[in-house]
Design a protein around this motif. Sequence first.
Motif: not given
Length: 278
Positions: A16-23
Amino acid sequence: QPLIHNDMNLVQLNPLELAKQLTLIESQLFLEVEPFELLDGNYLPKKHSLRQAPNVNAILNFTNQLSNYVIECILYPKLPLKERTSRLKGWLKVALATSYFRNFNSLAAIMTALQNHALTRLQGIWDELDDKELDLYKYLARVVHPDKNFKVYRRKLKKYTENYRFGDIKSSKSVVPIVPFFNLFLQDLTFINEGNTKLRDDLRFKPYTLINIDKYFKITKTINIVNFFQVDYESGSEEFDTMSSFFNIEGQLDQDSKNIKPIPLVQEFILYEFWRVN
């Protein structure tokens, strides 16, 4: 201080955190795109040397690097089958999480990578997935599948443009931040440019020439839609979908898919890893 590679991979981070930062990274790249970069084929590879679309090139490079990274992550030499399978499952979780944040660009990049022949031929890792994980893979792949001109993706995007009216000031921006599948805008613009002549070939107006205004209306509308979605992730709240039942991650989900915060160190690590692999 420069980061030192310690064999830690992005997929080992919280999905979830990786997805947030990619976003957040891709959103910033998307927000930087200017309308003139999308005119006259300025974004085409043959015009790269003219540097007329630097922000378009930046987001395309990031997308390609993400895809390359996913492939390299799973194909890394001398990994045991269990670890390759674990990384495949990890990227499925990240892809699912990007869909929560309406980041269709990362979703497309990850799923394109997972459907690469170099990965699909490794039957052993796919045999290790259970039915729930295979269903998730098929669902996410279908969202960005090119079948019928990306029908499923376009249908999902359309629900965010239902209140959009061409030229209507009140509906000039999306009510929620989104990172669209950017390459599809370029595909649409290329199709419009190459499939429509600049002038109307109508004998009734000879010897005068008539501009094919319909072509330029379509181009303008496409660029307006790009601008419509250029909204950052600063404020607002929206509950997540019930898809959180996959992998039982609903307990970890924030209740706010609009207001997500940057973690500079994680973003630096993402960019460092892309640089290392690419």
